[in-house]
Design a protein around this motif. Structure first.
Motif, short mmCIF file in Angstrom:
data_model
loop_
_atom_site.label_atom_id
_atom_site.label_comp_id
_atom_site.label_asym_id
_atom_site.label_seq_id
_atom_site.Cartn_x
_atom_site.Cartn_y
_atom_site.Cartn_z
N ALA A 1 -1.39 26.38 -66.34
CA ALA A 1 -1.58 27.73 -66.89
C ALA A 1 -2.33 28.55 -65.85
O ALA A 1 -3.42 28.18 -65.42
CB ALA A 1 -2.36 27.66 -68.20
N GLY B 1 11.23 35.00 -70.68
CA GLY B 1 10.28 35.70 -69.83
C GLY B 1 10.90 36.03 -68.47
O GLY B 1 12.11 36.04 -68.32
N CYS C 1 -2.98 32.13 -71.69
CA CYS C 1 -2.61 30.71 -71.63
C CYS C 1 -3.69 29.91 -70.92
O CYS C 1 -4.21 30.34 -69.87
CB CYS C 1 -1.28 30.55 -70.89
SG CYS C 1 0.06 31.44 -71.70
N ILE D 1 1.86 23.38 -69.45
CA ILE D 1 3.11 22.95 -70.07
C ILE D 1 3.67 21.78 -69.25
O ILE D 1 3.30 21.59 -68.09
CB ILE D 1 4.14 24.10 -70.14
CG1 ILE D 1 4.33 24.75 -68.77
CG2 ILE D 1 3.71 25.13 -71.18
CD1 ILE D 1 5.44 25.79 -68.72
N LEU E 1 9.92 30.52 -73.02
CA LEU E 1 9.62 31.00 -71.66
C LEU E 1 10.88 31.46 -70.94
O LEU E 1 10.81 32.29 -70.03
CB LEU E 1 8.90 29.91 -70.87
CG LEU E 1 7.49 29.59 -71.41
CD1 LEU E 1 6.91 28.39 -70.67
CD2 LEU E 1 6.57 30.80 -71.30
N CYS F 1 5.26 34.72 -69.71
CA CYS F 1 5.68 34.62 -71.10
C CYS F 1 6.01 36.00 -71.66
O CYS F 1 5.26 36.96 -71.43
CB CYS F 1 4.56 33.97 -71.92
SG CYS F 1 4.98 33.85 -73.67
N CYS G 1 6.11 28.10 -74.90
CA CYS G 1 4.81 28.49 -74.37
C CYS G 1 3.70 27.70 -75.08
O CYS G 1 3.81 27.45 -76.29
CB CYS G 1 4.60 29.99 -74.59
SG CYS G 1 3.01 30.60 -73.96
N SER G 2 2.66 27.34 -74.36
CA SER G 2 1.56 26.58 -74.98
C SER G 2 0.62 27.48 -75.77
O SER G 2 -0.28 27.00 -76.45
CB SER G 2 0.78 25.81 -73.91
OG SER G 2 0.17 26.70 -73.00
N HIS G 3 0.83 28.78 -75.71
CA HIS G 3 -0.04 29.71 -76.43
C HIS G 3 0.53 30.14 -77.77
O HIS G 3 -0.21 30.53 -78.68
CB HIS G 3 -0.30 30.95 -75.57
CG HIS G 3 -1.18 31.98 -76.23
ND1 HIS G 3 -0.70 33.19 -76.68
CD2 HIS G 3 -2.50 31.96 -76.53
CE1 HIS G 3 -1.69 33.87 -77.21
NE2 HIS G 3 -2.80 33.15 -77.13
N ARG H 1 0.81 33.23 -68.09
CA ARG H 1 1.57 32.76 -66.92
C ARG H 1 1.40 31.26 -66.72
O ARG H 1 0.33 30.71 -67.01
CB ARG H 1 1.06 33.46 -65.66
CG ARG H 1 1.41 34.91 -65.58
CD ARG H 1 0.72 35.57 -64.39
NE ARG H 1 1.17 36.93 -64.23
CZ ARG H 1 2.06 37.32 -63.33
NH1 ARG H 1 2.55 36.46 -62.46
NH2 ARG H 1 2.45 38.57 -63.26
N PHE H 2 2.45 30.66 -66.15
CA PHE H 2 2.42 29.25 -65.76
C PHE H 2 3.04 29.10 -64.38
O PHE H 2 4.05 29.76 -64.08
CB PHE H 2 3.24 28.40 -66.74
CG PHE H 2 2.75 28.48 -68.16
CD1 PHE H 2 1.75 27.62 -68.61
CD2 PHE H 2 3.27 29.42 -69.03
CE1 PHE H 2 1.30 27.70 -69.91
CE2 PHE H 2 2.83 29.50 -70.34
CZ PHE H 2 1.84 28.64 -70.79
#
Ligand code: FES
Length: 101
Positions: free
Chosen positions: A76, A53, A81, A85, A50, A62, A43-45, A68-69
């Motif tokens: 994102a 998830g 987020c 990604i 992921l 996530c 996850c980018s956060h 969410r992505f």
């Protein structure tokens, strides 16, 4: 170049699995409405996988803070987020899911 990620049977419809590329990269690989997709697993956060998830409406949620992505674009789409990604080209052929590079 094609790199085998998993067998087709390892990835049921609507599921996500983690794949270790063996070079320090981890991908999340998805089967969504019959197509296969891959994104960064991290996850980018924060430090979350992921693949742990769940999928909802074409998005990966996530497991840590429910960010969410978009699975198809990596965008994102849900707070907290805000950074996209990476996404990767994958294909299914001859009973295998492969990464195209
Ligand atoms: Fe993924 Fe916070 S670590 S939303």
């Amino acid at each position: 170049m094609r790199e085998r990620l998993c067998a087709s049977g390892d990835l049921p419809e609507g599921e996500v699995i983690q794949v270790d590329l063996g070079d320090g990269r981890m991908l999340a690989v998805y089967r969504l409405e019959g197509d296969v997709f891959a994104t960064d697993d991290l996850c980018s956060h924060g430090d979350a996988s992921l693949a742990d998830g769940f999928i909802e409406n074409g998005e990966i949620v996530c497991p840590y803070h429910m960010g969410r992505f978009d699975i198809r674009t990596g965008e994102a789409t849900g707070a907290p987020c805000s950074v996209a990604i990476g996404t990767y080209r994958v294909q299914e052929c001859d009973g295998e899911i492969v990464l195209i590079s």
